[in-house]
Design a protein around this motif. Structure first.
Motif, PDB file in Angstrom:
ATOM      1  N   HIS A   1      -7.542   1.670   5.593  1.00  0.00           N
ATOM      2  CA  HIS A   1      -6.136   1.453   5.943  1.00  0.00           C
ATOM      3  C   HIS A   1      -6.075   1.123   7.430  1.00  0.00           C
ATOM      4  O   HIS A   1      -6.561   1.892   8.267  1.00  0.00           O
ATOM      5  CB  HIS A   1      -5.303   2.702   5.660  1.00  0.00           C
TER       6      HIS A   1
ATOM      7  N   THR B   1       1.408  -3.650  -9.160  1.00  0.00           N
ATOM      8  CA  THR B   1       1.058  -2.245  -9.354  1.00  0.00           C
ATOM      9  C   THR B   1       1.648  -1.674 -10.638  1.00  0.00           C
ATOM     10  O   THR B   1       0.962  -0.948 -11.386  1.00  0.00           O
ATOM     11  CB  THR B   1       1.540  -1.415  -8.150  1.00  0.00           C
TER      12      THR B   1
ATOM     13  N   GLY C   1      -4.954  -3.422   4.301  1.00  0.00           N
ATOM     14  CA  GLY C   1      -6.195  -2.800   3.880  1.00  0.00           C
ATOM     15  C   GLY C   1      -7.340  -3.774   4.015  1.00  0.00           C
ATOM     16  O   GLY C   1      -7.149  -4.992   3.966  1.00  0.00           O
TER      17      GLY C   1
ATOM     18  N   ARG D   1      -6.862   3.109  -4.834  1.00  0.00           N
ATOM     19  CA  ARG D   1      -7.250   3.936  -3.700  1.00  0.00           C
ATOM     20  C   ARG D   1      -7.202   5.404  -4.113  1.00  0.00           C
ATOM     21  O   ARG D   1      -6.440   5.785  -5.002  1.00  0.00           O
ATOM     22  CB  ARG D   1      -6.300   3.700  -2.526  1.00  0.00           C
TER      23      ARG D   1
ATOM     24  N   TRP E   1     -12.063   1.500   0.975  1.00  0.00           N
ATOM     25  CA  TRP E   1     -10.884   0.754   1.438  1.00  0.00           C
ATOM     26  C   TRP E   1     -10.392   1.366   2.727  1.00  0.00           C
ATOM     27  O   TRP E   1     -10.139   2.564   2.800  1.00  0.00           O
ATOM     28  CB  TRP E   1      -9.793   0.822   0.366  1.00  0.00           C
TER      29      TRP E   1
ATOM     30  N   GLY F   1       0.814  -1.208   0.000  1.00  0.00           N
ATOM     31  CA  GLY F   1       0.000   0.000   0.000  1.00  0.00           C
ATOM     32  C   GLY F   1       0.844   1.253   0.000  1.00  0.00           C
ATOM     33  O   GLY F   1       2.086   1.206  -0.026  1.00  0.00           O
TER      34      GLY F   1
END
Length: 319
Positions: A270, A230, A149, A247, A268, A104
């Motif tokens: 955290h 990613t 998450g 996000r 989402w 993340g």
């Protein structure tokens, strides 16, 4: 013969399976060896623990007494072993920070802030797509803190044994190539993207199901979803192969624009987690403060996210 934990496990196995034959198989023993062991246990305890016939084995009143104690003693000993492992792994706590994360946006910021605040401490990181793996490492004392998450209101793993603190709540945005016909829109209806291919990063939990459900409410089923890392997600969006899910705190990226989805059907959370009985828990307040600061910095890096959160107060940093 002195009674040992393995003897209690033997008695419990016989009671659970209802048969010496099945218990022997479960314990990896030959049945004659198990029968001999049971006779020794019964001799040590002063009487028969099971009535046995062709239908199986049933506890006697003495057997019920022993089983009642075994159901208390065995879990207590297992918990003692777990606590000892955690204590041993946490020795010298806060001379080091062992951090876990799920790829993340906050892990890098937290590392930076801890390294600056504790220059003499060793800060190490471990990343995994699996929140269950990170939670297990927290529970076993191999990590001090974990950043994960969770989709919507879903519970994080081992929520009854670990402490999880919500740091911030992001809406899920859509990533589009700059050349996309809808790239200039301030906000997008999910139904406007019904004909697109999609891409996102993998993960556990209910997010994939929640996304499909949101699409169904919008009147379509996603044609395909590429789950990848990613960098590949960004590439697929940049070349126009797919639109992505991200996000709101996703940082500005060349060739890509991010846009909110009307109604915010996906969110989402955290989360920062730690074991409440670990040595590291004493530093949880400070680490939580650094994590919140890292989240605020991630928000500030995105003008669109900052503006959107200002207009939607139920999202963003939590108190």
């Amino acid at each position: 013969m002195e009674l040992e934990l393995r003897h209690l496990r033997t008695v419990r196995a016989i009671a659970d399976t209802g048969s010496l034959t099945k218990a022997a198989a479960a314990l990896g023993l030959a049945q004659p060896a198990l029968s001999a062991q049971l006779r020794r246990i019964e001799k040590a305890l002063g009487g028969p623990l099971f009535d046995r016939d062709h239908t199986g084995a049933r506890p006697t009143p003495l057997g019920e007494l022993v089983l009642e104690r075994a159901r208390v003693v065995l879990p207590a000993v297992s918990e003692l072993q777990e606590e000892a492992v955690r204590f041993a792994n946490a020795r010298g706590a806060m001379e080091r920070f062992r951090l876990g994360g799920t790829h993340g946006p906050l892990l890098g910021g937290l590392v930076d802030r801890l390294a600056e605040a504790h220059p003499a401490a060793l800060v190490s990181t471990y990343t995994s797509w699996s929140v269950a793996e990170l939670a297990a490492q927290l529970f076993d004392g191999r990590l001090d803190f974990a950043l994960i998450g969770a989709c919507g209101e879903s519970s994080p793993p081992i929520a009854d044994r670990l402490t999880w603190q919500v740091v911030g709540i992001d809406p899920v945005f859509v990533m589009l190539p700059e050349s996309h016909p809808l790239a200039g829109e301030p906000e997008l209806e999910l139904s406007a993207l019904a004909d697109e291919c999609w891409t996102d990063v993998p993960g556990e939990g209910c997010f994939a199901d929640c996304f499909v459900a949101a699409c169904a409410r919008a009147g379509f089923s996603p044609a395909s979803v590429y789950e990848t890392d990613t960098a590949s997600v960004v590439h697929l969006v940049q070349v126009g192969r797919a639109v992505g899910l991200c996000r709101a705190t996703f940082p500005p990226t060349p060739g890509v624009v991010t846009r909110p989805i009307t109604g915010s059907p996906l969110s989402w959370r955290h989360l920062l987690g730690w074991h409440p009985r670990s040595a590291a828990s004493a530093a949880a307040g400070a680490v939580s403060g650094h994590t919140r600061a890292a989240y605020a910095e991630a928000v500030e890096r995105s003008d669109s996210c900052t503006r959107w959160l200002a207009a939607h107060p139920r999202f963003g940093a939590t108190p």
